[in-house]
Design a protein around this motif. Structure first.
Motif, PDB file in Angstrom:
ATOM      1  N   LYS A 293      18.244   2.455  11.382  1.00  0.00           N
ATOM      2  CA  LYS A 293      17.793   3.229  12.534  1.00  0.00           C
ATOM      3  C   LYS A 293      16.713   4.253  12.183  1.00  0.00           C
ATOM      4  CE  LYS A 293      22.191   2.792  15.017  1.00  0.00           C
ATOM      5  NZ  LYS A 293      23.287   3.533  15.717  1.00  0.00           N
ATOM      6  N   LEU A 294      16.221   4.204  10.961  1.00  0.00           N
ATOM      7  CA  LEU A 294      15.263   5.198  10.496  1.00  0.00           C
ATOM      8  C   LEU A 294      13.953   5.118  11.284  1.00  0.00           C
ATOM      9  CD1 LEU A 294      15.142   7.381   8.248  1.00  0.00           C
ATOM     10  CD2 LEU A 294      13.852   5.728   6.886  1.00  0.00           C
ATOM     11  N   SER A 295      13.498   6.280  11.774  1.00  0.00           N
ATOM     12  CA  SER A 295      12.234   6.360  12.512  1.00  0.00           C
ATOM     13  C   SER A 295      11.148   7.074  11.717  1.00  0.00           C
ATOM     14  CB  SER A 295      12.437   7.084  13.852  1.00  0.00           C
ATOM     15  OG  SER A 295      13.228   6.325  14.732  1.00  0.00           O
ATOM     16  N   VAL A 296      11.539   8.086  10.947  1.00  0.00           N
ATOM     17  CA  VAL A 296      10.573   8.885  10.190  1.00  0.00           C
ATOM     18  C   VAL A 296      10.987   8.914   8.721  1.00  0.00           C
ATOM     19  CG1 VAL A 296       9.489  11.146   9.914  1.00  0.00           C
ATOM     20  CG2 VAL A 296      10.117  10.333  12.213  1.00  0.00           C
ATOM     21  N   LEU A 297      10.070   8.526   7.854  1.00  0.00           N
ATOM     22  CA  LEU A 297      10.322   8.535   6.417  1.00  0.00           C
ATOM     23  C   LEU A 297       9.232   9.364   5.751  1.00  0.00           C
ATOM     24  CD1 LEU A 297      11.853   7.606   3.921  1.00  0.00           C
ATOM     25  CD2 LEU A 297      10.540   5.471   3.972  1.00  0.00           C
ATOM     26  N   ASP A 298       9.628  10.476   5.148  1.00  0.00           N
ATOM     27  CA  ASP A 298       8.692  11.410   4.526  1.00  0.00           C
ATOM     28  C   ASP A 298       8.856  11.370   3.011  1.00  0.00           C
ATOM     29  OD1 ASP A 298       7.110  13.491   3.706  1.00  0.00           O
ATOM     30  OD2 ASP A 298       7.981  15.001   5.035  1.00  0.00           O
ATOM     31  N   PHE A 299       7.908  10.729   2.344  1.00  0.00           N
ATOM     32  CA  PHE A 299       7.897  10.635   0.893  1.00  0.00           C
ATOM     33  C   PHE A 299       6.836  11.554   0.284  1.00  0.00           C
ATOM     34  CE2 PHE A 299       9.754   6.077   0.414  1.00  0.00           C
ATOM     35  CZ  PHE A 299      11.020   6.616   0.206  1.00  0.00           C
ATOM     36  N   SER A 300       6.308  12.487   1.040  1.00  0.00           N
ATOM     37  CA  SER A 300       5.209  13.323   0.552  1.00  0.00           C
ATOM     38  C   SER A 300       5.579  14.045  -0.741  1.00  0.00           C
ATOM     39  CB  SER A 300       4.808  14.342   1.614  1.00  0.00           C
ATOM     40  OG  SER A 300       5.890  15.163   1.999  1.00  0.00           O
ATOM     41  N   TYR A 301       4.591  14.173  -1.630  1.00  0.00           N
ATOM     42  CA  TYR A 301       4.735  14.839  -2.930  1.00  0.00           C
ATOM     43  C   TYR A 301       5.666  14.078  -3.885  1.00  0.00           C
ATOM     44  CZ  TYR A 301       2.463  18.802  -0.665  1.00  0.00           C
ATOM     45  OH  TYR A 301       1.566  19.592   0.004  1.00  0.00           O
ATOM     46  N   SER A 302       5.861  12.789  -3.635  1.00  0.00           N
ATOM     47  CA  SER A 302       6.693  11.981  -4.520  1.00  0.00           C
ATOM     48  C   SER A 302       5.869  11.380  -5.650  1.00  0.00           C
ATOM     49  CB  SER A 302       7.376  10.859  -3.724  1.00  0.00           C
ATOM     50  OG  SER A 302       8.312  11.376  -2.808  1.00  0.00           O
ATOM     51  N   HIS A 303       6.550  10.847  -6.641  1.00  0.00           N
ATOM     52  CA  HIS A 303       5.898  10.208  -7.785  1.00  0.00           C
ATOM     53  C   HIS A 303       5.991   8.686  -7.712  1.00  0.00           C
ATOM     54  CE1 HIS A 303       6.390  14.086 -10.442  1.00  0.00           C
ATOM     55  NE2 HIS A 303       5.529  14.226  -9.451  1.00  0.00           N
ATOM     56  N   ILE A 304       6.216   8.156  -6.538  1.00  0.00           N
ATOM     57  CA  ILE A 304       6.387   6.715  -6.402  1.00  0.00           C
ATOM     58  C   ILE A 304       5.073   5.958  -6.602  1.00  0.00           C
ATOM     59  CG2 ILE A 304       8.403   6.805  -4.904  1.00  0.00           C
ATOM     60  CD1 ILE A 304       6.570   6.550  -2.511  1.00  0.00           C
ATOM     61  N   THR A 305       5.218   4.699  -6.965  1.00  0.00           N
ATOM     62  CA  THR A 305       4.087   3.791  -7.107  1.00  0.00           C
ATOM     63  C   THR A 305       4.360   2.545  -6.268  1.00  0.00           C
ATOM     64  OG1 THR A 305       5.019   2.569  -8.974  1.00  0.00           O
ATOM     65  CG2 THR A 305       3.791   4.583  -9.488  1.00  0.00           C
ATOM     66  N   LYS A 306       3.403   1.623  -6.284  1.00  0.00           N
ATOM     67  CA  LYS A 306       3.577   0.377  -5.540  1.00  0.00           C
ATOM     68  C   LYS A 306       4.789  -0.404  -6.051  1.00  0.00           C
ATOM     69  CE  LYS A 306       1.091  -3.198  -6.659  1.00  0.00           C
ATOM     70  NZ  LYS A 306       2.104  -4.253  -6.923  1.00  0.00           N
TER      71      LYS A 306
END
Length: 349
Positions: A60-73
């Protein structure tokens, strides 16, 4: 904690890492919480990057905020997140280690994609063209991004495309297909040299900001933008050459025209046809010797100062005559203070 609602519980845990969240929840409470989540803010860093997300289920997720994360592709968590078919907003702003975007084709309902200040981003995955519900795409500050994939032209619902301070060198011809686009901004895109003539097909475009960019000229096709309300070419002083095309007079909706600090030497006579023009900014246009007849509805005119040199006296007299003609017309009250300025007073000798 068992007495809290899911929303309150998520708020309490918003500052925790993923593994800390799991340690505070057990089995059923964990599954129940995440299965109902609509908004998740998660700064993925440190141990979160290697933590297993196999059981991450956010239907049911509508908003996902990953800002300032260290993730990659290649982050392992992407696979589980692809089940979030209802996602509307994805914020990847300031993800400085992101070099390429992952395959986002699963997010068919996505409306807003934010990649603000992803300084290391070099490529957009072609799957971006499958986000046909996308309304806003923010690539501002992506200095390593040199080009947009042609698939961007498939974003039929896109209304806003922000490329400010990016490394973009070219605008793809496929931009002509963005018939709902209302705002295009390439401010401080110093590597951008031209705007394709296909921009004339953007019949819904209302705001075009090319300030501080490297463009050399405006295409004549700009005259086809019948709904354009604001046009800014501010500080294109190092690149812009040639005259403003006469087709600019074909813009019936244009209200604001900013030519501040551009090297133009004249304006086309057709500018008098801009029946909606209210604001014309010419500060710093030191090569401009005179003005043609201006629209009668103009409310604000900012004219250039003239350096105090012998060769400028002829130009100075022309501007004085312009001041006098505007005083006689008295149709623009906002111009009174300009007429009282002493030309070149900022150039103290």
């Amino acid at each position: 904690m068992s007495g809290n609602s899911n929303g309150e519980l998520l708020s309490e845990l918003s500052g925790n890492s993923y593994d800390e969240l799991l340690s505070e929840l057990s089995g059923n409470s964990y599954d129940e919480l995440l299965s109902e989540a609509r908004w998740l803010q998660w700064k993925v860093k440190g141990s979160d990057l290697s933590f297993s997300t196999t059981n991450l289920h956010l239907p049911k997720l509508s908003v996902l905020d990953f800002s300032y994360s260290h993730i990659t592709k290649d982050w392992r968590g992407w696979k589980s997140l692809m089940a979030s078919k209802r996602l509307k907003v994805l914020n990847l702003g300031w993800c400085l280690k992101l070099r390429r975007t992952p395959n986002l084709s699963a997010f068919t309902q996505l409306k807003i994609l934010i990649l603000l200040n992803c300084g290391g981003l070099e490529h957009l995955h072609p799957s971006i063209g499958e986000l046909t519900s996308l309304v806003s795409l923010d690539l501002s500050g992506c200095g390593s991004l040199k080009e947009l994939p042609e698939e961007v032209g498939n974003l039929k619902d896109l209304e806003e495309l922000l490329l400010d301070r990016s490394g973009i060198r070219d605008i793809p011809l496929s931009i002509a297909s963005l018939r709902k686009l209302e705002k295009l901004s390439t401010c401080i895109c110093v590597s951008l040299r031209e705007i394709p003539s296909s921009i004339g097909d953007l019949q819904n475009l209302q705001h075009l900001n090319l300030s501080y960019s490297g463009i050399k000229k405006l295409p004549s096709a700009i005259g086809r933008l019948k709904n354009l309300r604001t046009l800014s070419l501010e500080s294109c002083f190092l690149s812009l050459n040639g005259a403003i095309p006469s087709e600019i007079g074909d813009l019936p909706s244009l209200e604001y025209l900013n030519l501040t600090w551009t090297p133009i030497s004249d304006l086309p006579e057709s500018i008098r046809n801009l029946s909606s023009l209210q604001h014309l900014d010419l500060r710093g246009c030191y090569n401009l010797w005179s003005l043609p007849e201006l629209p009668s509805g103009l409310k604000y005119l900012s004219k250039p100062s003239i350096a105090r040199t012998p060769s400028s006296e002829k130009r100075r007299r022309k501007w004085r005559r312009l001041d006098q003609s505007w005083d006689r017309r008295t149709c623009i009250s906002a111009f009174v203070w300009i007429a009282k300025l002493k030309l070149g007073r900022v150039w103290q000798s």
